[in-house]
Each structure stands twice: as structure tokens, then as C-alpha cells.
Design a protein around this motif. Structure first.
Motif, PDB file in Angstrom:
ATOM      1  N   MET A 188       0.832  -1.204   0.000  1.00 46.03           N
ATOM      2  CA  MET A 188       0.000   0.000   0.000  1.00 46.03           C
ATOM      3  C   MET A 188       0.864   1.250   0.000  1.00 46.03           C
ATOM      4  SD  MET A 188      -1.410   2.591   2.062  1.00 46.03           S
ATOM      5  CE  MET A 188      -1.538   2.052   3.773  1.00 46.03           C
ATOM      6  N   ARG A 189       1.902   1.260   0.843  1.00 50.09           N
ATOM      7  CA  ARG A 189       2.761   2.437   0.919  1.00 50.09           C
ATOM      8  C   ARG A 189       3.557   2.647  -0.367  1.00 50.09           C
ATOM      9  NH1 ARG A 189       4.818   1.790   7.228  1.00 50.09           N
ATOM     10  NH2 ARG A 189       3.082   2.985   8.157  1.00 50.09           N
ATOM     11  N   ALA A 190       3.938   1.560  -1.013  1.00 50.81           N
ATOM     12  CA  ALA A 190       4.679   1.692  -2.269  1.00 50.81           C
ATOM     13  C   ALA A 190       3.817   2.328  -3.353  1.00 50.81           C
ATOM     14  CB  ALA A 190       5.187   0.321  -2.727  1.00 50.81           C
ATOM     15  N   GLN A 191       2.531   1.980  -3.362  1.00 50.80           N
ATOM     16  CA  GLN A 191       1.618   2.542  -4.366  1.00 50.80           C
ATOM     17  C   GLN A 191       1.140   3.941  -3.993  1.00 50.80           C
ATOM     18  OE1 GLN A 191      -1.557  -0.063  -5.815  1.00 50.80           O
ATOM     19  NE2 GLN A 191      -0.458  -1.841  -5.007  1.00 50.80           N
ATOM     20  N   LYS A 192       1.048   4.217  -2.698  1.00 49.40           N
ATOM     21  CA  LYS A 192       0.497   5.478  -2.197  1.00 49.40           C
ATOM     22  C   LYS A 192      -0.774   5.858  -2.962  1.00 49.40           C
ATOM     23  CE  LYS A 192       1.840  10.031  -0.498  1.00 49.40           C
ATOM     24  NZ  LYS A 192       2.863  11.098  -0.465  1.00 49.40           N
ATOM     25  N   PRO A 193      -1.790   5.022  -2.883  1.00 53.04           N
ATOM     26  CA  PRO A 193      -2.991   5.243  -3.702  1.00 53.04           C
ATOM     27  C   PRO A 193      -3.739   6.523  -3.319  1.00 53.04           C
ATOM     28  CG  PRO A 193      -3.397   3.562  -2.057  1.00 53.04           C
ATOM     29  CD  PRO A 193      -1.926   3.852  -2.001  1.00 53.04           C
ATOM     30  N   HIS A 231      -4.966  -3.235  -3.137  1.00 59.94           N
ATOM     31  CA  HIS A 231      -5.121  -4.694  -3.224  1.00 59.94           C
ATOM     32  C   HIS A 231      -6.514  -5.021  -3.764  1.00 59.94           C
ATOM     33  CE1 HIS A 231      -1.370  -5.075  -0.960  1.00 59.94           C
ATOM     34  NE2 HIS A 231      -1.854  -4.207  -0.100  1.00 59.94           N
ATOM     35  N   LYS A 232      -6.782  -4.587  -4.970  1.00 62.28           N
ATOM     36  CA  LYS A 232      -8.135  -4.682  -5.542  1.00 62.28           C
ATOM     37  C   LYS A 232      -8.629  -6.115  -5.711  1.00 62.28           C
ATOM     38  CE  LYS A 232      -8.331  -0.283  -8.107  1.00 62.28           C
ATOM     39  NZ  LYS A 232      -7.068   0.324  -7.649  1.00 62.28           N
ATOM     40  N   THR A 233      -7.719  -7.060  -5.873  1.00 58.57           N
ATOM     41  CA  THR A 233      -8.135  -8.450  -6.043  1.00 58.57           C
ATOM     42  C   THR A 233      -8.179  -9.207  -4.721  1.00 58.57           C
ATOM     43  OG1 THR A 233      -5.865  -9.209  -6.449  1.00 58.57           O
ATOM     44  CG2 THR A 233      -7.149  -8.485  -8.371  1.00 58.57           C
ATOM     45  N   GLN A 234      -7.921  -8.512  -3.624  1.00 58.83           N
ATOM     46  CA  GLN A 234      -7.912  -9.135  -2.295  1.00 58.83           C
ATOM     47  C   GLN A 234      -8.680  -8.253  -1.309  1.00 58.83           C
ATOM     48  OE1 GLN A 234      -3.422  -9.296  -2.323  1.00 58.83           O
ATOM     49  NE2 GLN A 234      -3.810 -11.325  -1.459  1.00 58.83           N
ATOM     50  N   LEU A 235      -9.928  -7.981  -1.614  1.00 59.98           N
ATOM     51  CA  LEU A 235     -10.670  -7.023  -0.806  1.00 59.98           C
ATOM     52  C   LEU A 235     -10.952  -7.527   0.601  1.00 59.98           C
ATOM     53  CD1 LEU A 235     -13.169  -5.496  -3.406  1.00 59.98           C
ATOM     54  CD2 LEU A 235     -10.980  -4.584  -2.595  1.00 59.98           C
ATOM     55  N   GLN A 267     -21.156   6.050  -9.205  1.00 59.89           N
ATOM     56  CA  GLN A 267     -21.429   5.648 -10.586  1.00 59.89           C
ATOM     57  C   GLN A 267     -20.134   5.538 -11.387  1.00 59.89           C
ATOM     58  OE1 GLN A 267     -24.295   8.553 -11.898  1.00 59.89           O
ATOM     59  NE2 GLN A 267     -25.947   7.661 -10.681  1.00 59.89           N
ATOM     60  N   THR A 268     -19.243   6.491 -11.189  1.00 57.18           N
ATOM     61  CA  THR A 268     -17.954   6.427 -11.872  1.00 57.18           C
ATOM     62  C   THR A 268     -17.139   5.240 -11.385  1.00 57.18           C
ATOM     63  OG1 THR A 268     -17.880   8.807 -12.226  1.00 57.18           O
ATOM     64  CG2 THR A 268     -15.777   7.648 -12.273  1.00 57.18           C
ATOM     65  N   ALA A 269     -17.138   5.024 -10.079  1.00 60.52           N
ATOM     66  CA  ALA A 269     -16.398   3.892  -9.517  1.00 60.52           C
ATOM     67  C   ALA A 269     -16.896   2.571 -10.092  1.00 60.52           C
ATOM     68  CB  ALA A 269     -16.517   3.892  -7.995  1.00 60.52           C
ATOM     69  N   ASN A 270     -18.199   2.399 -10.133  1.00 62.91           N
ATOM     70  CA  ASN A 270     -18.757   1.159 -10.671  1.00 62.91           C
ATOM     71  C   ASN A 270     -18.423   0.989 -12.152  1.00 62.91           C
ATOM     72  OD1 ASN A 270     -19.887   0.376  -8.239  1.00 62.91           O
ATOM     73  ND2 ASN A 270     -21.912   1.203  -8.693  1.00 62.91           N
ATOM     74  N   HIS A 271     -18.487   2.073 -12.908  1.00 61.13           N
ATOM     75  CA  HIS A 271     -18.200   2.016 -14.345  1.00 61.13           C
ATOM     76  C   HIS A 271     -16.756   1.628 -14.619  1.00 61.13           C
ATOM     77  CE1 HIS A 271     -18.669   2.961 -18.599  1.00 61.13           C
ATOM     78  NE2 HIS A 271     -17.552   3.670 -18.530  1.00 61.13           N
ATOM     79  N   ASN A 272     -15.863   2.007 -13.710  1.00 61.93           N
ATOM     80  CA  ASN A 272     -14.433   1.775 -13.916  1.00 61.93           C
ATOM     81  C   ASN A 272     -13.861   0.675 -13.028  1.00 61.93           C
ATOM     82  OD1 ASN A 272     -13.429   4.108 -15.814  1.00 61.93           O
ATOM     83  ND2 ASN A 272     -14.822   5.082 -14.370  1.00 61.93           N
ATOM     84  N   ALA A 273     -14.729  -0.115 -12.402  1.00 65.38           N
ATOM     85  CA  ALA A 273     -14.306  -1.217 -11.534  1.00 65.38           C
ATOM     86  C   ALA A 273     -13.378  -0.740 -10.418  1.00 65.38           C
ATOM     87  CB  ALA A 273     -13.644  -2.328 -12.347  1.00 65.38           C
TER      88      ALA A 273
END
Length: 270
Positions: free
Chosen positions: A14-19, A210-214, A83-89
Motif C-alpha cells: 500500500m505504501r509503495a503505491q500510495k494510492p 489490493h483490488k483483487t484481495q478485498l 457511478q464512476t467507480a462502478n463504471h471503472n471497476a
């Protein structure tokens, strides 16, 4: 059965990405939520106007929605961002603060729930009532403990096909199948305004990285809070000093210390 996450690796990642985390939260929480996210290692943005929230959400790694100080304008901004979040996964987190209190708040929470959050984080009373169970909450305060909301959280996670986090003296995270319990923290934490709201934003930071590990991301966010809270309590003399110590503890937390001190165990698998 879910395995215990590698918390050190998740924090370092998480820190490396600094999202960039889009935090649409209540006005009471904005300052502390931003400071929590920054201290943990991510980047917060508190954009909420309908005119820009939708477009801005597309630039972010996650969106967090908190209905603590709800208004029609704020709700419009929330819906545009979602709505934007859902549209863009892009994963988004719902914090249904005191949604059971009055009709307007209940309706807003139900509408947001229908937009399918990836993660729901609330106290036990909020999760119980969101799942249709009876509860004992008063305003934003829970009158129930996390264990009382276990069945409701599992049902809600299954019905909504999302991750549900129940926070309190101890925390539970479930995906409707596996559940993990997180212990730690401090009795001083409920005495700090909007600390729970800030946790929702931190959950967004881990989810963004970590989008694939929610499931694991949610557990990691709650565990980081618990470890930092326990650390902060050692040097605090009261709520005010605890808040300062807590922000410092988040910033100082190393991946190795996090990995060795997180108190997380499987609660039950159903």
C-alpha cells in the motif's frame, strides 16, 4: 478457509503505491480522516461537490462514502462518485452512519446499498439494521457488540456479494463464507470524534492497493488500526494525547512490527 494475510507485505504494498483515495465523508471527520490516510501512507482527497465528484472518482484507486452529515447536495456527489467507480471497476466502501435514525437517512443508505458497494464498514448496530435485524443503537453510537452482529454481517455479505466489516471493542470481517476477528486497539478510541469514519477511509486505501484481495485488504486496515491503537495507548494520558499518539503510531508502524503484532484469527467458517 481464509488464511491469515501477510500484513507486512500488504502494508508495504500500500505504501509503495500510495494510492489516491476519494473520501466523501462527513464534515466532522474530514481533518482526522485525511491525517489518518496520510499517516498510514496513502493520499486522501476530500472532494464532494456533485459538479466534480463523478469525474474526480475516475482518477482514484478507491472511493469511500460516509453519510454522517448527510445533505441532498452531498448525496448527489456520493452517487456521482459511485457511478464512476462502478463504471471503472474501482472499489468503493460504504459507511452507513446512523442510517436507522430517520427516514431520509434510511432511504439514502438503501439507495447507496443498491449501488453495490465492494465493502461495507459499520458498527454492530448499523450492520444489524442494514441487514434487517433489530438493534440498540443511539445516533452514531452502537448499543450492540460485534458478536451480536455476526449473523447479520454474514447475511448482508451474502445478499450484497460484498465484504462486511463490523467494528467495536473487537472487529469482524466477513465475505459471507469466512470470517476473521481482529483484536487490539484501546478503550480511548471511541472517545475520539470520527475515528471510525477515518477507518473507512483507511479501508479504502488498502482496497485501492489490493483490488483483487478485498477481504484481506479490509482485515489489514482494521488490524493496522488495532495495532496502532494499542501502541498509542501506552503513551497517552487521555483522549487528546491519544489522538496525537495514534497518528504518530500509524506513521511509525513498520511492516515487520505489523506482521508480528496483528491479533487476527479465524472467527468461524460457515
Amino acid at each position: 478457509m481464509k488464511q491469515r494475510p501477510d500484513f507486512g507485505e500488504m502494508l508495504a504494498g500500500m505504501r509503495a503505491q500510495k494510492p489516491l483515495v476519494h473520501c466523501i465523508t462527513n464534515f466532522v471527520a474530514m481533518n482526522i480522516a485525511a491525517n489518518v490516510v496520510l499517516a498510514a501512507g496513502a493520499s486522501p482527497a476530500m472532494v464532494h461537490a456533485p459538479e466534480e465528484a463523478g469525474e474526480f472518482a475516475g482518477l482514484c484507486g478507491a472511493v469511500t462514502i460516509n453519510i454522517g452529515t448527510l445533505s441532498p447536495v452531498l448525496l448527489q456527489g456520493m452517487c456521482a462518485a459511485v457511478q464512476t467507480a462502478n463504471h471503472n471497476a474501482i472499489p468503493w466502501v460504504l459507511d452507513p452512519v446512523a442510517h436507522f435514525a430517520i427516514a431520509y437517512r434510511r432511504d439514502a443508505a438503501q439507495h447507496l446499498l443498491s449501488l453495490k458497494p465492494a465493502i461495507i464498514r459499520g458498527n454492530a448496530s448499523e450492520i444489524l439494521t442494514l441487514a434487517g435485524f433489530a438493534a440498540h443503537g443511539q445516533g452514531a453510537d452502537s448499543g450492540d457488540d460485534a458478536g451480536a452482529a455476526y449473523s447479520a454481517a454474514v447475511q448482508l455479505a451474502r445478499d450484497q456479494q460484498c465484504i462486511v466489516a463490523v467494528t467495536g471493542a473487537y472487529d469482524l470481517v466477513t465475505d459471507g463464507q469466512a470470517t476473521m476477528r481482529i483484536d487490539g486497539g484501546s478503550a480511548l478510541m471511541p472517545q475520539i470524534t470520527a475515528l471510525g469514519c477515518a477507518l473507512t477511509c483507511l479501508t479504502g486505501a488498502f482496497a485501492a492497493a489490493h483490488k483483487t484481495q478485498l477481504f484481506e485488504a479490509t482485515v489489514a486496515a482494521l488490524a493496522m488500526y488495532a495495532v496502532a491503537g494499542a501502541q498509542a495507548a501506552h503513551g497517552a494520558t487521555g483522549p487528546a494525547s491519544f489522538q496525537v499518539q495514534f497518528i504518530d503510531a500509524l506513521a511509525a508502524l513498520t511492516p515487520a512490527y505489523f506482521q508480528s503484532h496483528a491479533k487476527v484469527q479465524c472467527y468461524e467458517t460457515v
